[in-house]
Design a protein around this motif. Structure first.
Motif: not given
Length: 331
Positions: A28-35, A50-56, A195-196
């Motif tokens: 989660d921290a990595e995705v947040g940093r990238a977004a 990226l955030v939408r796909q992570w949430r999904r 993520l997928h």
């Protein structure tokens, strides 16, 4: 300026490795940093995607993308200067931006008191902030550019330190921290693919609206789903065609009236474009080019492929689920 990294370099490879192998908190921290980084190089659409796909795929709250006060502050500042907010922005706790800017000044002062690159980056952020507040945007951009040069040599450049105030957030979202064309898009694509892989999800679990949204997001373009067909439009089409449309196809039309084409997927027709059944099999052409045909009595969809020949799908949803799987595989 030179880019912070390239999508094929160690920076992105390390991020993908975290998403594939680390604990959920680190993912989660990595995705947040990238977004956040995507937003701070002017590529807010890539960060949002990226955030939408992570949430999904994870179902976790957006607050997990901001695991510390500095990152939460940077998100608040970058979102505050955007003309339009993404649908997930409201999940962040509201912050007093004036108080947060005061806290950020203290944070930069503490960081400047440390040794090494962290101190230098904090000093450049302070300089850029002072110039931006004074209206000297040329000097502010020059300091941001210098920050970018220095950050290239840092394994995890903390862009939150630079984006913790509104004057700099406004410049960053506007593209002051430059990277090569397509950099953020490829970076987001790499993490979305990871993520997928990490969190595989069966398309059958998605609602119709989620399935269509996932397809459009995975395509990575700017297409949006057409608005749904009304009950009157569907009834008029059935009267004109002289048939009853199967329930699955009616549900598709009630979700979106047709679908834009992709590179390897035909455009699905609007309900008003459907022609009466033709040929001995009594099928209805539902795509352009006419490679997809609907059997009204069974809901099956016939697909003509020049290489693989004729395929028969259970219904229109099965066609879309296959399209989604192929898009995921292509990432």
């Amino acid at each position: 300026m030179e880019p912070l990294s390239t999508p094929s370099g160690d920076f992105v490879e390390a991020a993908v490795r975290v998403v594939l192998t680390a604990a959920d908190d680190a993912v989660d921290a990595e995705v947040g940093r990238a977004a956040l980084l995507s937003a701070c190089v002017g590529a807010v659409a890539s960060g949002d995607r990226l955030v939408r796909q992570w949430r999904r795929v994870t179902g976790r709250p957006v607050t997990r993308l901001a695991p510390d006060p500095v990152t939460a502050r940077a998100w608040a500042m970058t979102l505050s200067v955007r003309a339009e907010l993404p649908e997930w922005a409201g999940e962040f706790s509201p912050l007093d931006l004036d108080a947060e800017e005061n806290a950020h000044r203290a944070h930069l002062a503490r960081s400047r008191g440390r040794a090494g690159v962290e101190s230098a980056l904090a000093g450049l952020a302070e300089r850029a902030w002072a110039h931006a507040e004074a209206g000297n945007l040329t000097e502010a951009r020059a300091a941001i550019d210098e920050w970018g040069h220095l950050a290239r040599d840092v394994p995890d450049p903390d862009v939150a330190t630079l984006a913790g105030c509104r004057p700099l957030a406004r410049l960053l979202v506007g593209g002051a921290l430059t990277v090569p064309a397509g950099w953020a898009e490829e970076y987001a694509d790499a993490l979305i693919a990871a993520l997928h892989t990490r969190y595989p999800r069966d398309a059958a679990e998605s609602s119709w609206a989620e399935l269509i949204d996932e397809i459009l997001l995975l395509r990575g373009g700017s297409d949006t789903a057409p608005p749904p067909a009304s009950a009157d439009e569907v009834a008029e089409a059935e009267h004109r065609l002289g048939i009853a449309l199967p329930e699955s196809y009616r549900t598709f039309l009630a979700t979106c009236d047709g679908l834009p084409a992709d590179v390897v997927f035909p455009r699905l027709l609007h309900v008003a474009e459907l022609s009466p059944p033709a040929g001995p099999d009594g099928t209805v052409v539902i795509s352009d080019p006419p490679v997809l045909r609907l059997r009204p009595a069974t809901a099956e969809v016939l697909e003509e492929d020049p290489v693989f020949g004729l395929s028969v799908h259970r219904d229109i949803r099965a066609v879309l689920e296959q399209h989604r799987r192929l898009l995921e595989a292509s990432l």
